[in-house]
Design a protein around this motif. Structure first.
Motif, mmCIF file in Angstrom:
data_model
loop_
_atom_site.group_PDB
_atom_site.id
_atom_site.type_symbol
_atom_site.label_atom_id
_atom_site.label_comp_id
_atom_site.label_asym_id
_atom_site.label_seq_id
_atom_site.Cartn_x
_atom_site.Cartn_y
_atom_site.Cartn_z
ATOM 1 N N VAL A 1 -5.830 0.751 -4.041
ATOM 2 C CA VAL A 1 -5.052 -0.067 -4.967
ATOM 3 C C VAL A 1 -5.757 -1.395 -5.201
ATOM 4 C CG1 VAL A 1 -2.835 0.927 -4.285
ATOM 5 C CG2 VAL A 1 -3.638 -1.149 -3.170
ATOM 6 N N TYR A 2 -5.519 -1.941 -6.372
ATOM 7 C CA TYR A 2 -5.930 -3.305 -6.671
ATOM 8 C C TYR A 2 -4.699 -4.200 -6.532
ATOM 9 C CZ TYR A 2 -10.115 -1.437 -9.017
ATOM 10 O OH TYR A 2 -11.282 -0.794 -9.324
ATOM 11 N N PHE A 3 -4.877 -5.380 -5.970
ATOM 12 C CA PHE A 3 -3.851 -6.389 -6.004
ATOM 13 C C PHE A 3 -4.205 -7.308 -7.164
ATOM 14 C CE2 PHE A 3 -3.782 -5.216 -1.461
ATOM 15 C CZ PHE A 3 -2.496 -4.743 -1.407
ATOM 16 N N MET A 4 -3.220 -7.524 -8.029
ATOM 17 C CA MET A 4 -3.446 -8.331 -9.232
ATOM 18 C C MET A 4 -2.473 -9.503 -9.238
ATOM 19 S SD MET A 4 -4.050 -5.319 -12.068
ATOM 20 C CE MET A 4 -4.923 -6.406 -13.227
ATOM 21 N N TYR A 5 -2.987 -10.634 -9.715
ATOM 22 C CA TYR A 5 -2.187 -11.853 -9.753
ATOM 23 C C TYR A 5 -2.236 -12.452 -11.145
ATOM 24 C CZ TYR A 5 -2.597 -11.266 -4.751
ATOM 25 O OH TYR A 5 -2.553 -10.735 -3.478
ATOM 26 N N LEU A 6 -1.136 -13.018 -11.551
ATOM 27 C CA LEU A 6 -1.056 -13.680 -12.835
ATOM 28 C C LEU A 6 -1.630 -15.070 -12.701
ATOM 29 C CD1 LEU A 6 0.009 -13.124 -15.682
ATOM 30 C CD2 LEU A 6 2.192 -14.096 -14.972
ATOM 31 N N ALA B 1 2.692 -11.135 -9.354
ATOM 32 C CA ALA B 1 1.766 -10.328 -8.562
ATOM 33 C C ALA B 1 2.213 -8.867 -8.609
ATOM 34 C CB ALA B 1 1.734 -10.818 -7.117
ATOM 35 N N LEU B 2 1.255 -7.986 -8.435
ATOM 36 C CA LEU B 2 1.554 -6.554 -8.402
ATOM 37 C C LEU B 2 0.379 -5.827 -7.797
ATOM 38 C CD1 LEU B 2 -0.262 -5.180 -10.909
ATOM 39 C CD2 LEU B 2 1.481 -6.330 -12.247
ATOM 40 N N SER B 3 0.586 -4.572 -7.497
ATOM 41 C CA SER B 3 -0.520 -3.727 -7.073
ATOM 42 C C SER B 3 -0.496 -2.498 -7.959
ATOM 43 C CB SER B 3 -0.417 -3.371 -5.592
ATOM 44 O OG SER B 3 0.806 -2.744 -5.312
ATOM 45 N N VAL B 4 -1.671 -1.956 -8.202
ATOM 46 C CA VAL B 4 -1.790 -0.804 -9.081
ATOM 47 C C VAL B 4 -2.842 0.142 -8.518
ATOM 48 C CG1 VAL B 4 -3.444 -1.995 -10.601
ATOM 49 C CG2 VAL B 4 -2.128 -0.070 -11.495
ATOM 50 N N ILE C 1 -7.535 -8.966 -11.125
ATOM 51 C CA ILE C 1 -7.741 -8.314 -9.834
ATOM 52 C C ILE C 1 -8.285 -9.341 -8.853
ATOM 53 C CG2 ILE C 1 -9.050 -6.543 -8.604
ATOM 54 C CD1 ILE C 1 -9.138 -4.972 -11.263
ATOM 55 N N SER C 2 -7.705 -9.395 -7.662
ATOM 56 C CA SER C 2 -8.204 -10.343 -6.665
ATOM 57 C C SER C 2 -9.579 -9.887 -6.169
ATOM 58 C CB SER C 2 -7.234 -10.459 -5.485
ATOM 59 O OG SER C 2 -7.333 -9.330 -4.648
ATOM 60 N N LYS C 3 -10.416 -10.841 -5.838
ATOM 61 C CA LYS C 3 -11.759 -10.535 -5.333
ATOM 62 C C LYS C 3 -11.680 -9.749 -4.023
ATOM 63 C CE LYS C 3 -13.931 -14.465 -7.537
ATOM 64 N NZ LYS C 3 -14.512 -15.787 -7.390
ATOM 65 N N GLU C 4 -10.690 -10.092 -3.193
ATOM 66 C CA GLU C 4 -10.544 -9.413 -1.906
ATOM 67 C C GLU C 4 -10.196 -7.934 -2.093
ATOM 68 O OE1 GLU C 4 -8.862 -12.236 -2.694
ATOM 69 O OE2 GLU C 4 -9.895 -13.713 -1.456
ATOM 70 N N SER C 5 -9.264 -7.646 -3.002
ATOM 71 C CA SER C 5 -8.887 -6.243 -3.181
ATOM 72 C C SER C 5 -9.996 -5.467 -3.883
ATOM 73 C CB SER C 5 -7.558 -6.097 -3.923
ATOM 74 O OG SER C 5 -7.673 -6.370 -5.289
ATOM 75 N N LEU C 6 -10.740 -6.119 -4.756
ATOM 76 C CA LEU C 6 -11.881 -5.462 -5.394
ATOM 77 C C LEU C 6 -12.905 -5.067 -4.333
ATOM 78 C CD1 LEU C 6 -13.236 -4.559 -8.014
ATOM 79 C CD2 LEU C 6 -14.193 -6.846 -8.221
ATOM 80 N N ALA C 7 -13.162 -5.980 -3.398
ATOM 81 C CA ALA C 7 -14.104 -5.699 -2.308
ATOM 82 C C ALA C 7 -13.579 -4.566 -1.421
ATOM 83 C CB ALA C 7 -14.354 -6.959 -1.474
ATOM 84 N N ASP D 1 0.836 -1.200 0.000
ATOM 85 C CA ASP D 1 0.000 0.000 0.000
ATOM 86 C C ASP D 1 0.872 1.252 0.000
ATOM 87 O OD1 ASP D 1 -2.500 -1.108 -0.135
ATOM 88 O OD2 ASP D 1 -2.844 -1.062 2.030
ATOM 89 N N ILE D 2 1.903 1.248 0.837
ATOM 90 C CA ILE D 2 2.797 2.406 0.926
ATOM 91 C C ILE D 2 3.510 2.622 -0.400
ATOM 92 C CG2 ILE D 2 4.924 3.256 2.007
ATOM 93 C CD1 ILE D 2 3.891 1.806 4.595
ATOM 94 N N VAL D 3 3.974 1.530 -1.005
ATOM 95 C CA VAL D 3 4.673 1.630 -2.285
ATOM 96 C C VAL D 3 3.768 2.265 -3.327
ATOM 97 C CG1 VAL D 3 5.547 0.273 -4.228
ATOM 98 C CG2 VAL D 3 6.339 -0.211 -1.916
ATOM 99 N N ILE D 4 2.550 1.789 -3.429
ATOM 100 C CA ILE D 4 1.647 2.321 -4.444
ATOM 101 C C ILE D 4 1.256 3.754 -4.130
ATOM 102 C CG2 ILE D 4 -0.693 2.135 -5.364
ATOM 103 C CD1 ILE D 4 1.326 0.287 -6.676
ATOM 104 N N GLU D 5 0.959 4.042 -2.886
ATOM 105 C CA GLU D 5 0.565 5.405 -2.538
ATOM 106 C C GLU D 5 1.687 6.391 -2.823
ATOM 107 O OE1 GLU D 5 -2.463 6.393 -1.802
ATOM 108 O OE2 GLU D 5 -3.136 4.333 -1.906
ATOM 109 N N SER D 6 2.947 5.945 -2.698
ATOM 110 C CA SER D 6 4.059 6.858 -2.915
ATOM 111 C C SER D 6 4.559 6.829 -4.347
ATOM 112 C CB SER D 6 5.212 6.517 -1.969
ATOM 113 O OG SER D 6 5.760 5.263 -2.305
#
Length: 169
Positions: A163-168, A127-130, A148-154, A14-19
């Protein structure tokens, strides 16, 4: 113990994406052409030098070269692009892309997608976050098979994350 490690990893991401830098390309963006990433010298780096930190482009703002595997591509003395991948442990078997950046001078030539392909094929990133408002990156990741993971979408829909967490898959 495992949940604590996962929560700590998620806080870090979260910190990485926010920054991180949001894509500054607009919705009317048009590609400029094609340049091959192999035209540039690739180099793995293990530290961020003071000269790198002085760069007018904030490539290294949130990259930890001591913990992550970091590659840069150079055009003579100019940085073209950077990728950073953090490898998971037993509890988190994902290899997280923590940064993909392309020098603004080199944007529009497909280098971001080539760096993403390099991350997947050579660094085994899965995996990544965006940021939710980074539409260009989000679409690129989807084209390459990230979901996009269901958890991060929720979490996004509930306003708990930006941010969305995405997985290959």
């Amino acid at each position: 113990m495992i949940k604590m490690k996962i929560k700590a990893a998620l806080r870090y991401l979260d910190i990485v994406i926010e920054s991180s830098l949001k894509s500054d390309l607009d919705k009317d963006y048009k590609p400029k052409g094609r340049i091959s990433l192999s035209d540039f010298k690739a180099k793995q780096i293990t530290e961020i030098t003071p000269e790198m930190k002085k760069s007018t482009i904030t490539f290294f703002k949130h990259i930890d070269a001591k913990r992550d595997t970091v590659y840069i591509w150079m055009d003579n003395d100019e940085i073209v692009g950077v990728v950073s991948v953090r490898y998971g442990d037993k509890e988190d078997n994902h290899n997280w892309i923590t940064a993909i950046q392309v020098n603004p001078k080199y944007r529009g030539y497909g280098l971001g997608e080539q760096i993403l392909n390099f991350s997947i094929s050579h660094l085994h990133a899965n995996a990544l976050s965006v940021a939710i408002d980074n539409k260009i990156a989000l679409e690129m990741y989807k084209r390459h098979g990230f979901k996009i993971s269901k958890e991060s979408l929720a979490d996004v829909e509930a306003g708990r994350r930006k941010v969305y967490f995405m997985y290959l898959k």
